[in-house]
Write a protein that holds these residues in place. Structure first.
Motif, PDB file in Angstrom:
ATOM      1  N   ALA A  14       0.837  -1.188   0.000  1.00  0.00           N
ATOM      2  CA  ALA A  14       0.000   0.000   0.000  1.00  0.00           C
ATOM      3  C   ALA A  14       0.880   1.250   0.000  1.00  0.00           C
ATOM      4  O   ALA A  14       1.895   1.307   0.711  1.00  0.00           O
ATOM      5  N   LYS A  87      -3.867   1.381  -3.020  1.00  0.00           N
ATOM      6  CA  LYS A  87      -4.569   0.960  -1.827  1.00  0.00           C
ATOM      7  C   LYS A  87      -4.987  -0.505  -1.964  1.00  0.00           C
ATOM      8  O   LYS A  87      -5.147  -0.987  -3.084  1.00  0.00           O
ATOM      9  N   SER A 124      -1.639  -4.683   2.446  1.00  0.00           N
ATOM     10  CA  SER A 124      -1.774  -3.624   3.461  1.00  0.00           C
ATOM     11  C   SER A 124      -0.617  -3.638   4.438  1.00  0.00           C
ATOM     12  O   SER A 124       0.188  -4.554   4.465  1.00  0.00           O
TER      13      SER A 124
END
Length: 124
Positions: A14, A87, A124
């Motif tokens: 990310a 993202k 993430s």
């Protein structure tokens, strides 16, 4: 009939960046609307970005506006998608498409030819 081949997908953290490229054969990218769509597991294929043939105007989905940039290289007959600040929700298979519809550039039905897709995974 055009053959579209996407490259450049991969795994990125990310906040990172990737650049996708779509190489077209049998079709001059400057004469057609060129678009990028994506499809995440269990979801429908959705519009990401497009560039119009007549004037090079770019269109973006709200979810990627300010982070993604579509561009066209007429000499190489390619279309690219630069993706910044990625993202986890950008994770999907990304597809290149070409079309000549006079009705717009954001619907799947606006496009006639599609590539096989390239996987983008954002951790993430």
């Amino acid at each position: 009939q055009a053959q579209l081949v996407e490259t450049g997908g991969g795994l990125v953290q990310a906040g990172g960046s990737l650049r996708l490229s779509c190489s077209a054969s049998g079709r001059n990218v400057s004469y057609y609307n060129m678009g990028w769509f994506r499809q995440a597991p269990g979801r429908e294929r959705e519009f990401v970005a497009a560039i119009r043939s007549e004037d090079g105007t770019a269109h973006y989905a709200d979810s990627v506006k300010g982070r993604f940039t579509i561009s066209r290289d007429n000499a190489k007959n390619t279309v690219s998608l630069r993706m910044n600040n990625l993202k986890p929700e950008d994770t999907a298979v990304y597809y290149c498409a070409s079309g000549a519809s006079p009705w717009g550039v954001v619907r799947r039905s606006n496009y006639d030819d599609w590539g096989q897709g390239t996987q983008v995974t954002v951790s993430s």
